[in-house]
Design a protein around this motif. Structure first.
Motif, PDB file in Angstrom:
ATOM      1  N   THR A  10     -22.429   1.742 -13.136  1.00 25.14           N
ATOM      2  CA  THR A  10     -21.154   1.121 -13.453  1.00 25.14           C
ATOM      3  C   THR A  10     -20.106   2.220 -13.581  1.00 25.14           C
ATOM      4  N   ILE A  11     -18.869   1.852 -13.968  1.00 29.66           N
ATOM      5  CA  ILE A  11     -17.837   2.880 -14.108  1.00 29.66           C
ATOM      6  C   ILE A  11     -17.491   3.081 -15.583  1.00 29.66           C
ATOM      7  N   LEU A  12     -17.080   4.294 -15.909  1.00 32.32           N
ATOM      8  CA  LEU A  12     -16.829   4.658 -17.303  1.00 32.32           C
ATOM      9  C   LEU A  12     -15.519   4.097 -17.828  1.00 32.32           C
ATOM     10  N   ALA A  13     -14.466   4.131 -17.013  1.00 29.30           N
ATOM     11  CA  ALA A  13     -13.124   3.781 -17.500  1.00 29.30           C
ATOM     12  C   ALA A  13     -12.297   3.178 -16.368  1.00 29.30           C
ATOM     13  N   PRO A  14     -11.204   2.473 -16.705  1.00 30.97           N
ATOM     14  CA  PRO A  14     -10.347   1.897 -15.660  1.00 30.97           C
ATOM     15  C   PRO A  14      -9.747   2.979 -14.756  1.00 30.97           C
ATOM     16  N   VAL A  15      -9.632   2.652 -13.480  1.00 31.70           N
ATOM     17  CA  VAL A  15      -9.002   3.551 -12.509  1.00 31.70           C
ATOM     18  C   VAL A  15      -8.176   2.711 -11.545  1.00 31.70           C
ATOM     19  N   GLU A  16      -7.263   3.364 -10.822  1.00 36.47           N
ATOM     20  CA  GLU A  16      -6.492   2.623  -9.815  1.00 36.47           C
ATOM     21  C   GLU A  16      -6.347   3.446  -8.539  1.00 36.47           C
ATOM     22  N   GLY A  17      -6.215   2.717  -7.439  1.00 38.46           N
ATOM     23  CA  GLY A  17      -6.018   3.354  -6.143  1.00 38.46           C
ATOM     24  C   GLY A  17      -4.963   2.589  -5.359  1.00 38.46           C
ATOM     25  N   VAL A  18      -4.311   3.264  -4.411  1.00 39.54           N
ATOM     26  CA  VAL A  18      -3.216   2.649  -3.647  1.00 39.54           C
ATOM     27  C   VAL A  18      -3.465   2.826  -2.155  1.00 39.54           C
ATOM     28  N   PHE A  19      -3.158   1.754  -1.385  1.00 38.97           N
ATOM     29  CA  PHE A  19      -3.227   1.830   0.077  1.00 38.97           C
ATOM     30  C   PHE A  19      -1.985   1.144   0.634  1.00 38.97           C
ATOM     31  N   ARG A  20      -1.387   1.755   1.662  1.00 37.13           N
ATOM     32  CA  ARG A  20      -0.186   1.176   2.279  1.00 37.13           C
ATOM     33  C   ARG A  20      -0.428   0.949   3.770  1.00 37.13           C
ATOM     34  N   ASP A  21       0.148  -0.161   4.271  1.00 35.55           N
ATOM     35  CA  ASP A  21       0.040  -0.447   5.703  1.00 35.55           C
ATOM     36  C   ASP A  21       1.216  -1.317   6.123  1.00 35.55           C
ATOM     37  N   LYS A  22       2.019  -0.835   7.065  1.00 33.63           N
ATOM     38  CA  LYS A  22       3.153  -1.580   7.644  1.00 33.63           C
ATOM     39  C   LYS A  22       4.063  -2.163   6.561  1.00 33.63           C
ATOM     40  N   GLY A  23       4.360  -1.361   5.570  1.00 34.54           N
ATOM     41  CA  GLY A  23       5.292  -1.789   4.523  1.00 34.54           C
ATOM     42  C   GLY A  23       4.641  -2.505   3.360  1.00 34.54           C
ATOM     43  N   SER A  24       3.439  -3.033   3.541  1.00 37.93           N
ATOM     44  CA  SER A  24       2.734  -3.678   2.438  1.00 37.93           C
ATOM     45  C   SER A  24       2.058  -2.621   1.571  1.00 37.93           C
ATOM     46  N   LYS A  25       2.054  -2.900   0.276  1.00 37.47           N
ATOM     47  CA  LYS A  25       1.436  -1.972  -0.676  1.00 37.47           C
ATOM     48  C   LYS A  25       0.317  -2.700  -1.417  1.00 37.47           C
ATOM     49  N   PHE A  26      -0.841  -2.085  -1.445  1.00 40.57           N
ATOM     50  CA  PHE A  26      -2.014  -2.663  -2.098  1.00 40.57           C
ATOM     51  C   PHE A  26      -2.443  -1.738  -3.244  1.00 40.57           C
ATOM     52  N   ILE A  27      -2.377  -2.226  -4.471  1.00 45.10           N
ATOM     53  CA  ILE A  27      -2.754  -1.418  -5.642  1.00 45.10           C
ATOM     54  C   ILE A  27      -4.050  -1.997  -6.223  1.00 45.10           C
ATOM     55  N   ALA A  28      -5.093  -1.210  -6.206  1.00 45.46           N
ATOM     56  CA  ALA A  28      -6.399  -1.669  -6.717  1.00 45.46           C
ATOM     57  C   ALA A  28      -6.604  -1.163  -8.139  1.00 45.46           C
ATOM     58  N   ASN A 117      -9.228  -4.523   6.119  1.00 51.77           N
ATOM     59  CA  ASN A 117      -9.213  -3.073   5.974  1.00 51.77           C
ATOM     60  C   ASN A 117      -8.379  -2.633   4.766  1.00 51.77           C
ATOM     61  N   ALA A 118      -7.255  -3.303   4.539  1.00 48.66           N
ATOM     62  CA  ALA A 118      -6.360  -2.919   3.447  1.00 48.66           C
ATOM     63  C   ALA A 118      -7.013  -3.153   2.086  1.00 48.66           C
ATOM     64  N   TYR A 119      -7.610  -4.320   1.892  1.00 48.29           N
ATOM     65  CA  TYR A 119      -8.247  -4.619   0.603  1.00 48.29           C
ATOM     66  C   TYR A 119      -9.467  -3.723   0.369  1.00 48.29           C
ATOM     67  N   LYS A 120     -10.195  -3.466   1.440  1.00 44.69           N
ATOM     68  CA  LYS A 120     -11.345  -2.555   1.328  1.00 44.69           C
ATOM     69  C   LYS A 120     -10.870  -1.144   0.993  1.00 44.69           C
ATOM     70  N   SER A 121      -9.860  -0.670   1.691  1.00 45.84           N
ATOM     71  CA  SER A 121      -9.392   0.706   1.525  1.00 45.84           C
ATOM     72  C   SER A 121      -8.793   0.941   0.142  1.00 45.84           C
ATOM     73  N   ALA A 122      -8.008  -0.025  -0.358  1.00 43.54           N
ATOM     74  CA  ALA A 122      -7.427   0.123  -1.700  1.00 43.54           C
ATOM     75  C   ALA A 122      -8.533   0.184  -2.748  1.00 43.54           C
ATOM     76  N   THR A 123      -9.513  -0.683  -2.603  1.00 44.78           N
ATOM     77  CA  THR A 123     -10.634  -0.697  -3.551  1.00 44.78           C
ATOM     78  C   THR A 123     -11.400   0.621  -3.501  1.00 44.78           C
ATOM     79  N   LYS A 124     -11.631   1.098  -2.284  1.00 49.67           N
ATOM     80  CA  LYS A 124     -12.363   2.368  -2.128  1.00 49.67           C
ATOM     81  C   LYS A 124     -11.586   3.530  -2.755  1.00 49.67           C
ATOM     82  N   GLU A 125     -10.264   3.522  -2.612  1.00 53.45           N
ATOM     83  CA  GLU A 125      -9.441   4.569  -3.222  1.00 53.45           C
ATOM     84  C   GLU A 125      -9.668   4.605  -4.737  1.00 53.45           C
ATOM     85  N   ALA A 126      -9.717   3.427  -5.354  1.00 52.48           N
ATOM     86  CA  ALA A 126      -9.925   3.370  -6.808  1.00 52.48           C
ATOM     87  C   ALA A 126     -11.334   3.824  -7.182  1.00 52.48           C
TER      88      ALA A 126
END
Length: 205
Positions: A10-28, A117-126
């Motif tokens: 599992t993970i120890l603490a909250p984290v966040e990641g960001v992915f951008r594509d064609k002007g849309s921003k995805f924050i995980a 790809n965007a939802y996967k990539s944002a999640t992976k960044e986090a």
């Protein structure tokens, strides 16, 4: 979970990641997560933080045997958001984790492959930023015994390095403690050799 597997990731603490594509921003946002009821408060908090976001999509896995999961596409085309988020948790073998991806729409449609790809990539960044813990699967038991048996009981507790949750010491005593899954049979066998003790299983954590 196999018979001999008694760990989970599992993970120890909250984290966040960001992915951008064609002007849309995805924050995980990834959270350690153990109670399904908590999701409403987390989503409400994120909606207040991001009132102009178009979507708040999420997925989680729960329990030490990884058997409970849910996904939510929150208005995105079916299968393009919650499932890709969940797949990142699956590929990293993580449980007791919730990931919410907040999307700001940039005006250009990404299409199904682009969204996946965007939802996967944002999640992976986090998840790549998270500190991953390997935890043991433990059972919690309650032991009832007579005060005169205290020394015998506490010797086993100390020898086995058991984590105690609660204890009541009177003429009749009660002890709640945690045992690693692989050690349950051995340690319970030692307790059962003490005459008159009563053992009760409480839960697995």
């Amino acid at each position: 979970m196999s018979l001999f597997e008694d760990t989970y990731r599992t993970i120890l603490a909250p984290v966040e990641g960001v992915f951008r594509d064609k002007g849309s921003k995805f924050i995980a946002y990834a959270y350690p997560f153990q109670k399904e009821e908590a999701i409403k408060d987390i989503i409400a908090q994120l909606k207040s933080m991001h009132p102009k976001a178009r979507h708040h999509c999420w997925a989680y896995r729960l329990t030490v045997d990884r058997s409970v999961f849910r996904i939510n596409d929150d208005g995105e085309p079916s299968g393009t958001a919650g499932r890709p988020i969940l797949n990142v948790l699956l590929s990293n073998d993580l449980t007791n984790v919730l990931v919410v991806v907040v999307r700001y729409f940039g005006g250009t449609l990404l299409g199904v492959p682009g969204l996946i790809n965007a939802y996967k990539s944002a999640t992976k960044e986090a998840i790549d930023l998270a500190e991953v813990l390997t935890c043991t699967v433990n059972d919690v038991y309650e032991l009832q015994f007579d005060y005169l048996q205290m020394n015998d009981v506490m010797r086993i507790v100390k020898d086995s390095d058991l984590k105690i949750y609660s204890q009541e010491f009177d003429t009749s005593c009660k002890l709640q403690f945690e045992i690693r899954k692989l050690q349950v049979n051995e340690i319970l066998g030692r307790f059962e050799k003490i005459e008159g003790v009563n053992l009760r299983f409480i839960r697995t954590i």
